[in-house]
Design a protein around this motif. Sequence first.
Motif, PDB file in Angstrom:
ATOM      1  N   PHE A 379      28.676 -14.166   6.858  1.00  0.00           N
ATOM      2  CA  PHE A 379      27.601 -13.512   6.132  1.00  0.00           C
ATOM      3  C   PHE A 379      28.207 -12.580   5.083  1.00  0.00           C
ATOM      4  N   GLN A 380      27.639 -12.603   3.887  1.00  0.00           N
ATOM      5  CA  GLN A 380      28.058 -11.687   2.826  1.00  0.00           C
ATOM      6  C   GLN A 380      26.959 -10.657   2.626  1.00  0.00           C
ATOM      7  N   ILE A 381      27.310  -9.406   2.858  1.00  0.00           N
ATOM      8  CA  ILE A 381      26.357  -8.307   2.755  1.00  0.00           C
ATOM      9  C   ILE A 381      26.756  -7.448   1.562  1.00  0.00           C
ATOM     10  N   SER A 382      25.889  -7.375   0.570  1.00  0.00           N
ATOM     11  CA  SER A 382      26.165  -6.593  -0.642  1.00  0.00           C
ATOM     12  C   SER A 382      25.283  -5.351  -0.653  1.00  0.00           C
ATOM     13  N   ILE A 383      25.921  -4.187  -0.727  1.00  0.00           N
ATOM     14  CA  ILE A 383      25.199  -2.921  -0.831  1.00  0.00           C
ATOM     15  C   ILE A 383      25.447  -2.393  -2.243  1.00  0.00           C
ATOM     16  N   ALA A 384      24.452  -2.575  -3.110  1.00  0.00           N
ATOM     17  CA  ALA A 384      24.613  -2.269  -4.541  1.00  0.00           C
ATOM     18  C   ALA A 384      23.795  -1.039  -4.911  1.00  0.00           C
ATOM     19  N   ASP A 385      24.428  -0.128  -5.647  1.00  0.00           N
ATOM     20  CA  ASP A 385      23.711   1.047  -6.144  1.00  0.00           C
ATOM     21  C   ASP A 385      23.827   1.104  -7.670  1.00  0.00           C
ATOM     22  N   ASN A 386      23.004   1.916  -8.283  1.00  0.00           N
ATOM     23  CA  ASN A 386      23.062   2.111  -9.737  1.00  0.00           C
ATOM     24  C   ASN A 386      23.556   3.519 -10.047  1.00  0.00           C
ATOM     25  N   GLY A 387      24.585   3.920  -9.307  1.00  0.00           N
ATOM     26  CA  GLY A 387      25.173   5.242  -9.493  1.00  0.00           C
ATOM     27  C   GLY A 387      26.158   5.289 -10.640  1.00  0.00           C
TER      28      GLY A 387
END
Length: 462
Positions: A379-387
């Motif tokens: 499983f590929q889990i991406s935690i993306a923010d716009n910081g």
Amino acid sequence: IHRATSIHQMESTLTENLGSSLNLAWSKIRYSQQSSAILNWPDPVLKVEIPSAGAGPAAEIGFAKNDKKEFTESEVEYLTEIGEALSLAISRLQKLEEAEILKRQWQSTFDSIPHPLCLVGKDHRILKLNRAYQEACGQLEFIKYLGQNTFQVFFGKKFSMPIHGSATNVFRSARIGKGESDHFEVVIETVGMTVDVQNVSLVIFRRITDEVRYERRIVEVSKLAELGTIGSSIAHELNNPLGGMLSYLQLILMDLPKTSPILQDVKAMEAGTLRCRDIVLNLLSFARKHESGEKLSIELDQVFRKAISLIELQSKSRGVSVSTIGEKGCKILGNENDLVQAICNLLQNSLDAIEDRRKSEPDHQGSIRILVESKSNQFQISIADNGVGISLSVQNQIFHPLFTTRNPDQYRGMGLTTALTIIYDHGGNLEIRSELGSGTTAVLFLPVLDVTPESQDFDGEI
């Protein structure tokens, strides 16, 4: 005749141009190795030998009139001269065919190589490229690449060529596509030939993204192992004197009146000693073997819900939206509490990055998105923010224990290191993909739960 591109075109040209003057019905060129059925021409036919101009097979040409009459002596003499002229034309045609065959064979070999490669001339401008290069750059018409700088085409217009002094240059570079870095090893080799007075070089691009990932993992694991060794060796050496210093400082504080001029200085000494003690405790947490709880079948959805609920107070107070999209019901083998801690650490970093961006953009709408995808057996889990994003120089240090770009009194610099250790303990991997000013994406790879009929511990279809 010398402009003809095939034997058939030579025959048609002769018949067309000599038809009216010689009453010619047809002309036919044949080689000596052709079958007897083709060799047995009907009479009357004038057969003229075509002299061999090289190592090619012997040939002759036959002429026939419409009225089936014999050729006169002057006509025979003229057609014999035609036969001699055909010798050079056929030789030229054979060489062109051989060259075309060699060209197709060379191009087929060139295209069969799986790595992108090309031949370049002056200023690394493309002269020839293979199919893998075209596919890697997203276009199929090779003509669009000819004459362009191969590195700017492959890595982008901002690419800067490393300086090397050897004839064979080898270097590494990366290009970013859809937020993910692809790493390549580039080999430049002089091939010892020239085109238009330009020295020609062969440039090979070998994809080493997986190798770089494993190298980084080995480096990070070795750092953690080294940290454990250092931590265990210095723990007893520092703990005892620190404990003594702290005890005496606290005794002094108990005896000092509130109006003492040295009260603040002693308090500062106490705070510094406590900071040293916390650093030693953090080091000791890695010196000891991490013993996570029992690993069971757990759903990633549940891990995300718990992690989001733990940082919900901060996210809502800061006006940051946190969403989860992608596949549901994904199950892995792991320890839920440990994974929740790892996800919380990553979410906390995202919240801090958004807060940093708001210092220069007060109206910035912060958001964090968790995307779950199934890739092969993981499983590929991406935690993306716009910081605010992370600069390249800092990215090389973010997994270092105790490293932080923020106030060390508030941040201990162990969040990413702890998350990395937990993910490794679950047989996965953690990557940080970021660009300054463009946000950050933490990508976790966790193995899919391998459930056999004997070990099923949950309901549902396998």
